[in-house]
Design a protein around this motif. Structure first.
Motif, PDB file in Angstrom:
ATOM      1  N   SER A 132     -11.082 100.305  58.631  1.00 35.25           N
ATOM      2  CA  SER A 132      -9.856 101.039  58.950  1.00 35.25           C
ATOM      3  C   SER A 132      -8.658 100.104  58.991  1.00 35.25           C
ATOM      4  N   ILE A 133      -8.842  98.927  59.576  1.00 39.50           N
ATOM      5  CA  ILE A 133      -7.759  97.948  59.624  1.00 39.50           C
ATOM      6  C   ILE A 133      -7.417  97.463  58.222  1.00 39.50           C
ATOM      7  N   GLU A 134      -8.448  97.216  57.421  1.00 45.93           N
ATOM      8  CA  GLU A 134      -8.218  96.776  56.042  1.00 45.93           C
ATOM      9  C   GLU A 134      -7.432  97.821  55.257  1.00 45.93           C
ATOM     10  N   TYR A 135      -7.728  99.080  55.474  1.00 44.55           N
ATOM     11  CA  TYR A 135      -6.997 100.140  54.780  1.00 44.55           C
ATOM     12  C   TYR A 135      -5.506 100.068  55.129  1.00 44.55           C
ATOM     13  N   ALA A 136      -5.212  99.901  56.418  1.00 43.60           N
ATOM     14  CA  ALA A 136      -3.808  99.854  56.834  1.00 43.60           C
ATOM     15  C   ALA A 136      -3.079  98.659  56.226  1.00 43.60           C
ATOM     16  N   VAL A 137      -3.761  97.523  56.153  1.00 41.78           N
ATOM     17  CA  VAL A 137      -3.149  96.319  55.602  1.00 41.78           C
ATOM     18  C   VAL A 137      -2.984  96.423  54.090  1.00 41.78           C
ATOM     19  N   GLU A 138      -4.043  96.825  53.408  1.00 42.78           N
ATOM     20  CA  GLU A 138      -4.033  96.800  51.946  1.00 42.78           C
ATOM     21  C   GLU A 138      -3.294  97.971  51.329  1.00 42.78           C
ATOM     22  N   ARG A 169     -11.169  86.942  71.016  1.00 41.62           N
ATOM     23  CA  ARG A 169     -12.332  86.810  70.147  1.00 41.62           C
ATOM     24  C   ARG A 169     -12.341  87.891  69.068  1.00 41.62           C
ATOM     25  N   SER A 170     -11.990  89.110  69.434  1.00 47.08           N
ATOM     26  CA  SER A 170     -11.961  90.188  68.441  1.00 47.08           C
ATOM     27  C   SER A 170     -10.936  89.898  67.362  1.00 47.08           C
ATOM     28  N   ALA A 171      -9.779  89.367  67.761  1.00 51.48           N
ATOM     29  CA  ALA A 171      -8.757  89.005  66.778  1.00 51.48           C
ATOM     30  C   ALA A 171      -9.270  87.913  65.846  1.00 51.48           C
ATOM     31  N   GLY A 172      -9.962  86.931  66.405  1.00 51.40           N
ATOM     32  CA  GLY A 172     -10.499  85.853  65.588  1.00 51.40           C
ATOM     33  C   GLY A 172     -11.615  86.315  64.664  1.00 51.40           C
ATOM     34  N   ILE A 173     -12.503  87.155  65.185  1.00 54.21           N
ATOM     35  CA  ILE A 173     -13.606  87.670  64.372  1.00 54.21           C
ATOM     36  C   ILE A 173     -13.071  88.514  63.220  1.00 54.21           C
ATOM     37  N   LEU A 174     -12.027  89.275  63.475  1.00 57.16           N
ATOM     38  CA  LEU A 174     -11.423  90.091  62.418  1.00 57.16           C
ATOM     39  C   LEU A 174     -10.967  89.216  61.267  1.00 57.16           C
ATOM     40  N   ARG A 175     -10.290  88.133  61.584  1.00 57.68           N
ATOM     41  CA  ARG A 175      -9.814  87.229  60.527  1.00 57.68           C
ATOM     42  C   ARG A 175     -10.984  86.584  59.785  1.00 57.68           C
ATOM     43  N   GLU A 176     -12.062  86.295  60.504  1.00 58.85           N
ATOM     44  CA  GLU A 176     -13.218  85.640  59.888  1.00 58.85           C
ATOM     45  C   GLU A 176     -14.025  86.598  59.011  1.00 58.85           C
ATOM     46  N   ARG A 177     -14.193  87.825  59.451  1.00 55.52           N
ATOM     47  CA  ARG A 177     -15.077  88.755  58.753  1.00 55.52           C
ATOM     48  C   ARG A 177     -14.405  89.502  57.613  1.00 55.52           C
ATOM     49  N   SER A 178     -13.095  89.639  57.665  1.00 56.71           N
ATOM     50  CA  SER A 178     -12.400  90.430  56.656  1.00 56.71           C
ATOM     51  C   SER A 178     -11.665  89.546  55.666  1.00 56.71           C
ATOM     52  N   ASN A 179     -12.110  89.546  54.430  1.00 60.61           N
ATOM     53  CA  ASN A 179     -11.412  88.793  53.392  1.00 60.61           C
ATOM     54  C   ASN A 179     -10.026  89.365  53.134  1.00 60.61           C
ATOM     55  N   ILE A 180      -9.917  90.686  53.245  1.00 58.72           N
ATOM     56  CA  ILE A 180      -8.620  91.329  53.014  1.00 58.72           C
ATOM     57  C   ILE A 180      -7.615  90.883  54.062  1.00 58.72           C
ATOM     58  N   VAL A 181      -8.025  90.880  55.326  1.00 57.30           N
ATOM     59  CA  VAL A 181      -7.116  90.471  56.401  1.00 57.30           C
ATOM     60  C   VAL A 181      -6.804  88.988  56.300  1.00 57.30           C
ATOM     61  N   SER A 182      -7.816  88.154  56.090  1.00 58.68           N
ATOM     62  CA  SER A 182      -7.572  86.714  56.030  1.00 58.68           C
ATOM     63  C   SER A 182      -6.661  86.358  54.857  1.00 58.68           C
ATOM     64  N   ASP A 183      -6.826  87.039  53.725  1.00 56.03           N
ATOM     65  CA  ASP A 183      -5.954  86.798  52.575  1.00 56.03           C
ATOM     66  C   ASP A 183      -4.524  87.227  52.876  1.00 56.03           C
TER      67      ASP A 183
END
Length: 242
Positions: free
Chosen positions: A129-135, A204-218
């Motif tokens: 859901s977060i990736e959808y909002a970003v991308e 931790r949730s903010a950090g895990i999000l960046r680690e697990r999501s290539n879309i968010v980290s990019d």
């Protein structure tokens, strides 16, 4: 003024021009780490991540003072959103009924892309859901919002201390929060320890999000998107960035 047209953008549409600009900049030896994500597309917000955060802070200040504007609730505004949305921030918050982000930040229809899960726990649906909002919607800011006296964190503390047991899928929730509790320094004051665990879980949730999501980290690395963690105080209504 944000355009009210639809925002069903593909990744190529949203990021293509930014990638071209980045490549051109790199050929001249300059950094391209903050290339614009939407390349002037009128269907996405024009706010930067920092501007979006300041807008949230201003709304929360109004909420704390009891001077809410209750924006974007009119019939005309609601009708303007029929063909699409253009939120300026993603809020991942706890499911607790006392922490509705639209009220906490004094925003209205179409302003915030809100995802709620007890303890701000991340699963594939939440991340997607977060990736959808970003991308696809071009949202520049993601806020992971914990809150005082969080029941999910409190229950996890009890389980870790051996004072309680949980069953069903609640156990899955507790296991997801457990690393934050175990990573928090012990404190003889239960209230202070709970508050520290809540803050740690949001971080931790903010950090895990960046680690697990290539879309968010990019998007963070190349397109100006930012991920913040924050906590909400029930008694005052104040949101504080961590």
């Amino acid at each position: 003024m944000i355009n009210t047209e639809g925002a069903g953008l593909s990744r190529r549409t949203l990021f293509g021009a930014a990638a071209t600009a980045a490549a051109a900049t790199m050929t001249t030896g300059a950094t391209a780490s903050a290339a614009p994500r939407h390349a002037g597309d009128p269907r996405v917000t024009e706010l930067t991540a920092d501007q979006a955060w300041r807008k949230l802070v201003a709304g929360n200040d109004r909420f704390v003072a009891g001077h809410q504007k209750h924006p974007h609730e009119s019939l005309a505004w609601r009708e303007s959103l029929v063909n699409g949305q253009h939120p300026f921030a993603v809020i991942l918050s706890c499911a607790d009924s006392r922490v509705p982000p639209e009220l906490v930040f004094d925003e209205g229809l179409g302003d915030l892309f809100v995802i709620r899960a007890a303890g701000e726990v991340l699963d594939t649906a939440v991340i997607g859901s977060i990736e959808y909002a970003v991308e696809h919607l071009g949202v520049p800011l993601i806020v992971v919002l914990g809150h005082a006296s969080c029941g999910a964190v409190s229950a996890t503390i009890d389980v870790v201390n051996g004072d309680a047991e949980v069953s069903g899928d609640i156990s899955t929730l507790v296991r997801s929060v457990e690393p934050a509790v175990r990573a928090t320094a012990p404190n003889s004051d239960p209230a202070a320890f709970l508050a520290a665990c809540v803050a740690e879980q949001a971080r931790r949730s903010a950090g895990i999000l960046r680690e697990r999501s290539n879309i968010v980290s990019d998007a963070v690395a190349h397109h100006g998107v930012k991920v913040f963690s924050a906590t909400y105080e029930l008694a005052t209504g104040k949101v504080t960035k961590l």
